[in-house]
Design a protein around this motif. Sequence first.
Motif, PDB file in Angstrom:
ATOM      1  N   TYR A 266       0.868  -1.191   0.000  1.00  0.00           N
ATOM      2  CA  TYR A 266       0.000   0.000   0.000  1.00  0.00           C
ATOM      3  C   TYR A 266       0.898   1.232   0.000  1.00  0.00           C
ATOM      4  N   ASN A 268       2.103   4.883  -1.900  1.00  0.00           N
ATOM      5  CA  ASN A 268       2.058   6.021  -2.806  1.00  0.00           C
ATOM      6  C   ASN A 268       3.444   6.647  -2.711  1.00  0.00           C
ATOM      7  N   GLU A 269       4.289   6.338  -3.690  1.00  0.00           N
ATOM      8  CA  GLU A 269       5.714   6.654  -3.562  1.00  0.00           C
ATOM      9  C   GLU A 269       5.966   8.130  -3.300  1.00  0.00           C
ATOM     10  N   ALA A 290      -4.897   8.755   2.261  1.00  0.00           N
ATOM     11  CA  ALA A 290      -5.021   8.717   0.801  1.00  0.00           C
ATOM     12  C   ALA A 290      -5.740   7.434   0.406  1.00  0.00           C
ATOM     13  N   VAL A 292      -5.384   4.204  -1.765  1.00  0.00           N
ATOM     14  CA  VAL A 292      -4.325   3.398  -2.373  1.00  0.00           C
ATOM     15  C   VAL A 292      -4.852   1.983  -2.579  1.00  0.00           C
TER      16      VAL A 292
END
Length: 596
Positions: A266, A268-269, A290, A292
């Motif tokens: 999970y 978000n880079e 967020a 994801v």
Amino acid sequence: MHQSFGKVTRLLTMALIALLVVNNAIYYFISKEKLERQEIDKLQSQALAINNILEHSREGSAYVERLVGEKLRADALAIRSRLDPDIGHVTNEELDALARELGIDAISLLTKEDDAFVLARSSKREEIGLSTKNWGLWNKVFLELYENKNVTTYEWGDRLAHYWTGPYSVSDTNAEEYYKYGYYYDGSTNYMINPFVSSAFIRNYEQSVGIASIISSITTSDPSILEISGINPSAYGSEPVVAKNSAGQTYTPRYYSPVFFGTNAYANEALDAREIRRAIETKAIASYKADVNGHSILKTFIPVFTDKIDELGLVTNNSVRELEQNLDYYVISIAIDYRKIQDQLSGILMEMGIIILLVTVVCTLILLALNHYFSQSKDQAATDTQATYVEELNALFHNIREQRHDFINHINTIHALAQVGKYEELQSYTQEVVGEIHDINAILNIGNPALGALIQSKLVQAERSDIRFRYAFSNMSGFPKGVRSVDFVRMLGNLIDNAFDEVSKVEPERREVELSGTIEDGRLRFSVRNVGTIDTAIMDRMFEAGVTSKPEGRNSGLGLPITLSIVKRYKGTIKVENDDGVKFTIDIPVVPSAKG
């Protein structure tokens, strides 16, 4: 008047209801934000607890790894005692037998060639002939051990007498496997002894009581936790580091892996990199929410500062050490399914919303009931005042009609007394008639019928109670504009009634009440004075509703508060003197009427 009052009351009630609704709405959203903040704080506390557990697990893993390293040294001592000190008299088959006997995976013997070492004998045949020339820091450690019989310069790894062991490292012939290598040299042989075991033992430990086991236990007990991972800040979001072993196999060393332990599915880079950097820079917990992988998540990052990353089993040997990278921190990442939190929060907020709605409805009903009650009270008070006003006017007009009706009788009586020569009786009788007419005329000359009617009724009341009631008015023929007669009937009626009640407590010969009134310099002044005094305790609170000096049940204690409210409405004042008798004085600014 009643319609206007009702309209004002309705508007006030609506305003109060609107204020209540707005207040409850604000409270609802503030509570929602506060609950969300509390949930995040709770999750952060939970993350710190997980960090503590993982730290203990890491320390346990490091301890087990040190035990493995110490066992390898004991194995190296046994190997030295069993082998010929000259490598030329040692065979690979002897190493195979010793490895099986000692319960280790393999044994290699290294000989020095120039500034490096070569694996001359090994129970792993594929490693025979490998050189340590390109092993970076590992090769430097080997040289110091060989030359000084101990490792003193380098702090990395674990050191014992004539012995050094590094962390678990990838095999130079198999990039898929990690080993724990030990190196022993005391100068009694022409080779360095290198026993080693695979990471299977540590993996078994991890699966039972180590980090992997702890993470599995936590995620199983709390389904809202989606994953826990140990993040390498120096590698996360960067180009992957690719190393190559002596067999030509490529791999990413664990020391340069973006994730040290756990999973990071999970991710978000961009957000992860930002919050990881913020956590490291501020040395504080960082979080973000967020969507994801189809989940609404709350991801929390806890920075961990430690000088024992090596003990975590995160470093490798060979070409990796050529990069000479130091790392004294990592980040624990916890991803939580925020929808479950939102569901719990929604349940709490729903209950709160229902409570707020019920409170709003109850308060609204109370306001409406109070509005109805006070409207009725005001209407009843106005009705009672109007009835008194009409009654007193009727009494005045009744006296006038009686005088007119009796006028002929008075004339006949006067004529008869004159004929028979009863002059003294005639004088006495005419004085009585003139006095009664004078009293009525004085009342009519006040200038305000309602006020005159009030005086007439109070004269009758005073006569019945054996009270001497005197009144005096000046400049009252032009009663002021904007002054409602009903208001002054209420004000003066309350003050006169209070005075009558007070003097009724004393002997009849002392019962005196005086009323005076005038319009002067644009101000209307009335005063009511009676004998006696007011108790100090009552004096301080006499204008409060319900406070009275009368016996219980005789009066509600509302007369003076009502009088004060009327005086204030006309922007006037009311003064109380309690020295030589009790005197109430009302002073109100007015605009006098033109005299007619």
